[in-house]
Design a protein around this motif. Structure first.
Motif, PDB file in Angstrom:
ATOM      1  N   LEU A 105      -8.169   8.348  -6.020  1.00 32.96           N
ATOM      2  CA  LEU A 105      -8.663   8.295  -7.399  1.00 32.96           C
ATOM      3  C   LEU A 105     -10.163   8.567  -7.467  1.00 32.96           C
ATOM      4  CD1 LEU A 105      -8.308   7.553 -10.411  1.00 32.96           C
ATOM      5  CD2 LEU A 105      -8.599   5.174  -9.781  1.00 32.96           C
ATOM      6  N   LEU A 106     -10.919   7.917  -6.588  1.00 36.06           N
ATOM      7  CA  LEU A 106     -12.375   8.008  -6.665  1.00 36.06           C
ATOM      8  C   LEU A 106     -12.871   9.421  -6.401  1.00 36.06           C
ATOM      9  CD1 LEU A 106     -13.543   4.659  -5.033  1.00 36.06           C
ATOM     10  CD2 LEU A 106     -13.182   5.207  -7.439  1.00 36.06           C
TER      11      LEU A 106
ATOM     12  N   LEU B  51      -5.160   3.059   4.938  1.00 36.42           N
ATOM     13  CA  LEU B  51      -4.277   3.348   3.813  1.00 36.42           C
ATOM     14  C   LEU B  51      -4.872   2.841   2.511  1.00 36.42           C
ATOM     15  CD1 LEU B  51      -1.472   4.690   3.699  1.00 36.42           C
ATOM     16  CD2 LEU B  51      -0.488   2.416   3.625  1.00 36.42           C
ATOM     17  N   LYS B  52      -5.424   1.649   2.575  1.00 36.58           N
ATOM     18  CA  LYS B  52      -6.044   1.066   1.387  1.00 36.58           C
ATOM     19  C   LYS B  52      -7.196   1.954   0.901  1.00 36.58           C
ATOM     20  CE  LYS B  52      -5.069  -3.871   2.088  1.00 36.58           C
ATOM     21  NZ  LYS B  52      -4.327  -4.145   0.856  1.00 36.58           N
ATOM     22  N   LEU B  53      -8.037   2.346   1.830  1.00 31.65           N
ATOM     23  CA  LEU B  53      -9.188   3.174   1.462  1.00 31.65           C
ATOM     24  C   LEU B  53      -8.740   4.543   0.965  1.00 31.65           C
ATOM     25  CD1 LEU B  53     -11.750   2.282   4.266  1.00 31.65           C
ATOM     26  CD2 LEU B  53     -11.759   1.559   1.880  1.00 31.65           C
ATOM     27  N   ASP B  54      -7.736   5.090   1.620  1.00 37.44           N
ATOM     28  CA  ASP B  54      -7.239   6.408   1.213  1.00 37.44           C
ATOM     29  C   ASP B  54      -6.705   6.369  -0.209  1.00 37.44           C
ATOM     30  OD1 ASP B  54      -7.924   7.519   3.570  1.00 37.44           O
ATOM     31  OD2 ASP B  54      -5.901   7.560   4.418  1.00 37.44           O
ATOM     32  N   ASN B  55      -5.952   5.281  -0.479  1.00 37.89           N
ATOM     33  CA  ASN B  55      -5.392   5.139  -1.818  1.00 37.89           C
ATOM     34  C   ASN B  55      -6.507   5.104  -2.867  1.00 37.89           C
ATOM     35  OD1 ASN B  55      -2.760   5.171  -1.095  1.00 37.89           O
ATOM     36  ND2 ASN B  55      -2.533   2.937  -0.997  1.00 37.89           N
TER      37      ASN B  55
ATOM     38  N   ASP C 267       0.817  -1.217   0.000  1.00 35.47           N
ATOM     39  CA  ASP C 267       0.000   0.000   0.000  1.00 35.47           C
ATOM     40  C   ASP C 267       0.848   1.263   0.000  1.00 35.47           C
ATOM     41  OD1 ASP C 267      -2.745  -1.208   0.277  1.00 35.47           O
ATOM     42  OD2 ASP C 267      -1.687  -2.140   1.959  1.00 35.47           O
ATOM     43  N   ILE C 268       1.989   1.176   0.654  1.00 32.75           N
ATOM     44  CA  ILE C 268       2.830   2.371   0.702  1.00 32.75           C
ATOM     45  C   ILE C 268       3.548   2.569  -0.626  1.00 32.75           C
ATOM     46  CG2 ILE C 268       4.870   3.369   1.791  1.00 32.75           C
ATOM     47  CD1 ILE C 268       3.840   1.840   4.372  1.00 32.75           C
ATOM     48  N   ILE C 269       4.047   1.475  -1.156  1.00 33.86           N
ATOM     49  CA  ILE C 269       4.793   1.636  -2.413  1.00 33.86           C
ATOM     50  C   ILE C 269       3.844   1.891  -3.583  1.00 33.86           C
ATOM     51  CG2 ILE C 269       6.832   0.340  -1.703  1.00 33.86           C
ATOM     52  CD1 ILE C 269       5.727  -2.064  -3.208  1.00 33.86           C
ATOM     53  N   ASP C 270       2.587   1.579  -3.416  1.00 38.79           N
ATOM     54  CA  ASP C 270       1.615   1.848  -4.490  1.00 38.79           C
ATOM     55  C   ASP C 270       1.109   3.284  -4.463  1.00 38.79           C
ATOM     56  OD1 ASP C 270       1.750  -0.578  -5.605  1.00 38.79           O
ATOM     57  OD2 ASP C 270      -0.143  -1.365  -4.801  1.00 38.79           O
ATOM     58  N   GLN C 271       1.354   3.952  -3.402  1.00 40.14           N
ATOM     59  CA  GLN C 271       0.784   5.288  -3.222  1.00 40.14           C
ATOM     60  C   GLN C 271       1.137   6.241  -4.384  1.00 40.14           C
ATOM     61  OE1 GLN C 271       1.494   6.836   0.688  1.00 40.14           O
ATOM     62  NE2 GLN C 271      -0.619   7.536   0.807  1.00 40.14           N
ATOM     63  N   PRO C 272       2.433   6.285  -4.824  1.00 41.39           N
ATOM     64  CA  PRO C 272       2.730   7.182  -5.958  1.00 41.39           C
ATOM     65  C   PRO C 272       1.883   6.867  -7.183  1.00 41.39           C
ATOM     66  CG  PRO C 272       4.747   6.398  -4.950  1.00 41.39           C
ATOM     67  CD  PRO C 272       3.638   5.640  -4.318  1.00 41.39           C
ATOM     68  N   ALA C 273       1.608   5.601  -7.395  1.00 43.58           N
ATOM     69  CA  ALA C 273       0.793   5.206  -8.540  1.00 43.58           C
ATOM     70  C   ALA C 273      -0.632   5.732  -8.403  1.00 43.58           C
ATOM     71  CB  ALA C 273       0.785   3.694  -8.675  1.00 43.58           C
ATOM     72  N   TRP C 274      -1.177   5.610  -7.206  1.00 45.11           N
ATOM     73  CA  TRP C 274      -2.520   6.137  -6.971  1.00 45.11           C
ATOM     74  C   TRP C 274      -2.542   7.644  -7.186  1.00 45.11           C
ATOM     75  CZ3 TRP C 274      -6.521   3.070  -6.966  1.00 45.11           C
ATOM     76  CH2 TRP C 274      -6.399   1.766  -6.502  1.00 45.11           C
TER      77      TRP C 274
END
Lengths: 933, 115
Positions: free
Chosen positions: A920-921, A912-916, A859-866
């Motif tokens: 986008l949403l 974190l998951k929801l925030d990510n 979730d942390i490393i995916d954050q830039p992608a989100w």
């Protein structure tokens, strides 16, 4: 033992005593001749030849009284004809049980009489029973013998031969010849019986003990005498033998006539006599000495006793008066031996042993043992008394052990303390050996060694570190950290400045002056020495060869940067030579500058080159560092410029340096010169990435635009893009760690310096940069890296900001033309189209999942992608949004489901998951809560 | 003078001095002079079992020439600045290779060519 008096029945008493007397044979000699119980063995004895007894045993008159154990046979008073005392050895004594009985009684009463005035009548009557004490009887011995002789002569029995005496004896016992005094004494005794009975008992015991002792003493003395005689004889023999030997020796060794007068037999005889005399004298002297010692011993014993009373811990058995060495006992023995023959006559008449000045060694030991035992008992009693209630031995032992332990402890502590004190005393010998001025003098010498021409430069690290630290701590104190002396020298004071803050400024000034003087003197001396050495001493000791005299070690790396001998270096030199660089670079820069701004790429006038080697890159970078440091130094010195002239000069200097840096960066080198571009090559090493922000600080906006354009154009050439796939492997390898470190360095340094440029960029520039990136790079590959994603997000965010500013503050902003906006939309559409199919792969987690099965928290490393998708979604038209949602549907649902169903480790992860997802949403006016599973 | 300058900033910090006799002493740096003689307080030898005679020693003065390495606290060393400082060195003929082991920084060993 003494029960005759209870019934006043004399016969019974006699009877009782008779039986009793048989038990006491050891103490009192009992003769049973003439008795009924006599076994008649005496008759069988062949008695005769007594005529020569006198000659054999010595004279009749003076016989010792060592046989007189009871001391009762001695007649006391003169003029008593019927005295029963008999001269010993000449006659067998016709002792009957009666006499014995009487004797014993007499004995008892005598002791009584001596103790208390018994009765005047008895004394006046001069009864044989009275005045029988030992002391009173002793001086009359001589008389007694005479009287007894007379008495014996009168007695009928005395003339009788022995067999007759035997016959006579029973008669005398039966007839019961007793005097009136005897009976009276008996009656008196009966009258006083009750009063004295107790006393008598103890006295009896005492007497018996005394008797025992006397017997013992006599026995011992007899023995000693015998030994002495023997030894004396031996001594005489020895002396004789010695003399004989000597005589023989002399006779043997020398002729008789040669004998000196002293060796003549007559002389020897005289000498022997003299020797004997001396012996006697010595014996007397020793005797006196012994007496003194005896007294001393008693005194000491008493003292020791007192000491023991005072809780002396010394074991009593070892306690001995100090002056009485063990040798004394032997000495005493010798003494006794040597003097006894002379003292025989005085000693034998029953002198009580206690008063004897010559106690036997056994007695001394016994006495001491007794004393020590008494002392011990006393000691224990004292302890018990002290504590009130009796302490059992265990407690006592514990107490003693405790005391001993405490004593030992105290001793140890004392020893320790003494050692410490001694050590301190030992060390303090050197206290105050140096005065304060001495110390100051040494300090000044030391400080003078630190004086340099450029204290700031020589203390660069400490100075700058201190400055950074102060600025970080928000301190603005600009107090000087460098001690500058008048002659230009100075001392860097380091981080904390002068330690002795309390010192007065005047003292500081004085120290400065003194140090300066020292420095100047040293300098002068060195100069003189140098001149002197050059003129007269050079070569005086012959030619010195090589560098052996130098203290410095031989250089292992002998690289001379000035000579371009090797071809590799000469190639590098082409870049390094400033003149060449400036002339070529300026033309190229001017050409490329225009081209870069106008068009992304200009391939005209291109000189293809090999990319920079690692070594070239590092050399250039080091040169750049030097320049940067120089520039930074200039910037720091800017405040020193006071007037216009200096400022202009400074500005010129600064500009020249910055230009040199710009050229060294090779930004203006044509794009296609090499792959990677020289500028990109400079960004490959970590220190190149770290250097970029320090350079861009001095570059103009225009130059920064150019730099940014070049960077974007060559973005895919960067090592962080090329090797980004390494990071996607979840294994921890050195390679991956290195890539990670480089990526961090790029994002933290190089990327940071383009942020402000992009933040100010116009829509046109951003559109151009994105187009350039799309054109020159594999956008799919770039987008799958962290720096690439960051750059794209940066562009998209910037455009979004421009759009927002267009709406909010149009008047303040250079409104992009509709063509520009349309151009942007075109580029964006193209970008979206290119990237569309690869949207899920932009998540690092997705890439890593395909590469490995590692279940890391993504979730942390995916954050830039989100973030990127959010920025992308902002510009997306509804159709594009639909595409985006569709592409990411699985990922979004996955996140929401795991968050809602609790497939998470903790709330943090769930949030974190929801925030990510919401990142986008929300852009799409949606929310994760709207999603119904 | 560079290392001297560096050590000036490290006073009252915890350093580990490795000597040429393999003794490794950790202590608080009290002072350094131009010969890089080092004074340490509250010292502790890393392998006390091998050097029992050092247990009782509380402070020490180390001659600069017997020092092999000095381990510096990474938090108190500005590596970038240190690099710069080394680049600023005077162009004397001496080439000194300084090896600084900086703890806690990826076991990174920086080698500076000084001069």
């Amino acid at each position: 033992m003494f029960f005759g008096f209870e019934q006043k029945d004399l016969e019974k008493g006699k009877q009782a005593f008779r039986t009793d007397a048989t038990h006491d044979t050891e103490e009192v000699p009992v003769f049973t001749w003439g008795d009924e119980s006599y076994d008649g063995l005496g008759d069988a004895l062949q008695e005769g030849g007594d005529e020569l007894n006198d000659e054999t045993f010595g004279s009749v008159g003076l016989v010792g009284k060592d046989f007189d154990f009871s001391n009762t046979t001695l007649p006391k008073s003169s003029g008593l004809p019927n005295e029963q005392a008999l001269p010993p050895q000449k006659f067998a004594e016709p002792a009957s049980s009666d006499t014995l009985y009487a004797l014993r009684r007499k004995q008892d009463f005598t002791t009584l009489d001596s103790d208390q005035p018994f009765s005047s009548s008895s004394q006046s009557a001069e009864s044989i029973w009275d005045n029988r004490s030992l002391l009173s009887s002793l001086p009359q011995l001589d008389g007694i013998f005479n009287q007894s002789k007379q008495a014996f002569a009168e007695a009928p029995v005395s003339e009788l031969p022995m067999p007759q005496t035997q016959k006579w004896a029973p008669q005398s016992s039966n007839s019961g010849i007793r005097t009136l005094e005897e009976i009276e004494a008996e009656m008196r005794a009966a009258a006083h019986q009750s009063r004295v009975q107790q006393r008598e008992l103890s006295l009896q015991q005492q007497l018996q003990q005394e008797e025992d002792r006397r017997q013992q003493t006599l026995h011992e003395q007899e023995l000693q005498r015998q030994i002495l005689h023997q030894q004396e004889q031996q001594h005489q023999l020895y002396l004789q033998r010695l003399l004989q030997q000597r005589e023989q020796q002399y006779q043997r060794s020398t002729p008789p006539r040669m004998l000196p007068a002293s060796q003549s037999p007559r002389f020897l005889e005289q000498q022997r006599q003299l020797l004997l005399l001396q012996q006697q004298q010595r014996a007397q002297e020793l005797q006196e000495q012994l007496m003194l010692e005896e007294m001393e011993r008693q005194l000491l014993a008493r003292a020791a006793l007192q000491q023991q009373h005072r809780q002396s811990p010394i074991p009593p058995s070892h306690h001995r008066p100090p002056s009485l060495t063990p040798d004394v006992y032997g000495y005493q023995r010798r003494q006794t031996r040597s003097q006894s023959p002379m003292n025989n006559d005085h000693r034998y008449p029953g002198i009580p042993q206690e008063s004897s000045p010559f106690p036997s060694p056994q007695n001394i030991q016994l006495q001491q043992r007794l004393l020590s035992e008494m002392a011990q008992a006393e000691f224990i009693r004292n302890i018990q008394n002290q504590d009130g209630q009796g302490i059992n031995p265990v407690e006592q032992e514990a107490l003693r052990a405790e005391a001993m332990r405490k004593i030992l402890e105290a001793e140890k502590m004392e020893e320790k303390r003494r050692r410490k004190a001694a050590k301190i005393a030992y060390m303090s010998r050197y206290n105050d050996l140096m005065t304060q001025s001495d110390k100051d003098f040494i300090t000044r010498i030391q400080v003078s060694q630190l004086v340099t021409q450029d204290p700031y430069a020589d203390d660069f690290y400490a100075q700058v570190y201190g400055a950074i630290l102060r600025s970080r701590m928000g301190l603005q104190s600009q107090d000087e950290r460098v001690l500058i002396f008048g002659s230009g020298g100075g001392v860097g004071l380091g981080l904390n400045g002068p330690k002795g803050g309390g010192r007065r400024p005047s003292a500081m000034q004085r120290m400065e002056q003194q140090v300066e003087r020292i420095v100047n003197n040293t300098r002068k001396r060195e100069e003189e020495k140098g001149v002197h050495a050059l003129q007269s001493l050079q070569g005086a000791l012959g030619k010195t060869s090589g560098r052996s005299y130098k203290a410095a070690p031989r250089q292992l790396l002998q690289v001379d940067p000035a000579s371009g001998a090797s071809p590799a270096i000469s190639q590098a030199q082409a870049f390094k030579d400033p003149g060449d660089r400036v002339s070529n670079g300026a033309e190229e820069a001017a050409k490329l500058g225009r081209a870069t701004l106008g068009k992304a790429a200009d391939t005209t006038n291109l000189i293809r080159r090999e990319p920079l080697t690692q070594r070239e890159t590092l050399t250039i970078l080091e040169h750049l560092y030097d320049l940067v440091l120089h520039v930074e130094q200039l910037r720091r010195d800017h405040s020193l410029a006071q007037d216009e002239q200096q400022t202009v000069e400074w500005q010129q200097q600064y500009d020249t340096l910055v230009d040199e840096i710009w050229d060294s960066l090779r930004v203006m080198v044509p794009l296609e010169t090499s792959d990677p571009h020289p500028f990109i090559s400079l960004l490959i090493p970590g220190k190149g990435k770290r250097l970029l922000p320090r350079i861009t600080r001095h570059l103009s906006d225009q130059k920064m635009m150019t730099l940014l354009t070049l960077l974007v154009a060559c973005f895919s050439q960067l090592d962080v893009i090329k090797q980004a796939s390494v990071i996607d492997y979840s294994q921890d390898t050195l390679e991956r760690a290195e890539a990670e470190r480089q990526t961090q360095a790029f994002l933290g340094n190089a990327f940071q310096c383009i942020l402000p440029v992009v933040a100010k960029a116009s829509l046109r520039l951003v559109t151009g940069l994105l187009g350039l990136l799309l054109d020159r790079s594999n956008i799919i590959m770039v987008a799958q890296t962290r720096p690439g994603l960051a750059l794209l997000t940066l562009f998209l965010s910037r455009v979004e900001l421009i759009k927002a500013d267009m709406v909010n503050v149009p008047e303040e902003f250079e409104v992009p033309t509709p063509e520009e906006a349309q151009q942007w939309q075109l580029v964006y559409d193209h970008f979206f189209q290119l990237l569309g199919p690869h949207f899920p792969m932009l998540f690092p987690s997705a890439r890593m999942a395909t590469a490995t099965d590692g279940q890391v928290s993504f979730d942390i490393i995916d954050q830039p992608a989100w973030h990127f998708f959010a920025a992308l979604g902002l510009h997306a038209v509804p159709e594009q949004q639909h595409v985006l949602i569709t592409a990411l549907r699985e990922k979004i649902l996955d996140n929401v489901t795991s968050a809602n169903k609790g497939w998470v480790r903790n709330d943090e992860e769930r949030q974190l998951k929801l925030d990510n997802v919401n990142l986008l949403l929300h852009v799409l006016n949606l929310d994760s809560s709207l999603i119904v599973l | 003078m560079l290392i001297f300058s560096v050590f000036k900033t490290l006073t009252d910090q915890q350093v580990t001095v490795e000597l040429k006799n393999d003794l490794s002493i950790t202590g608080t740096l009290k002072s350094v002079d131009q010969f890089l003689n080092i004074r340490l307080d509250n010292i502790k030898v890393s392998d006390e079992a091998r050097h029992p005679h050092m247990i009782a020693v509380k402070n020490c003065f180390i001659r600069g020439s017997v020092v092999r390495y000095v381990q510096l606290p990474a938090d108190h060393v500005d590596t970038q600045l240190l690099e710069d400082a080394t680049r600023r060195g005077d162009n004397s003929t001496k080439a000194i290779v300084l090896t600084l082991t900086i703890k806690n920084r990826n076991a990174e060993t920086l080698k500076f060519h000084y001069g």
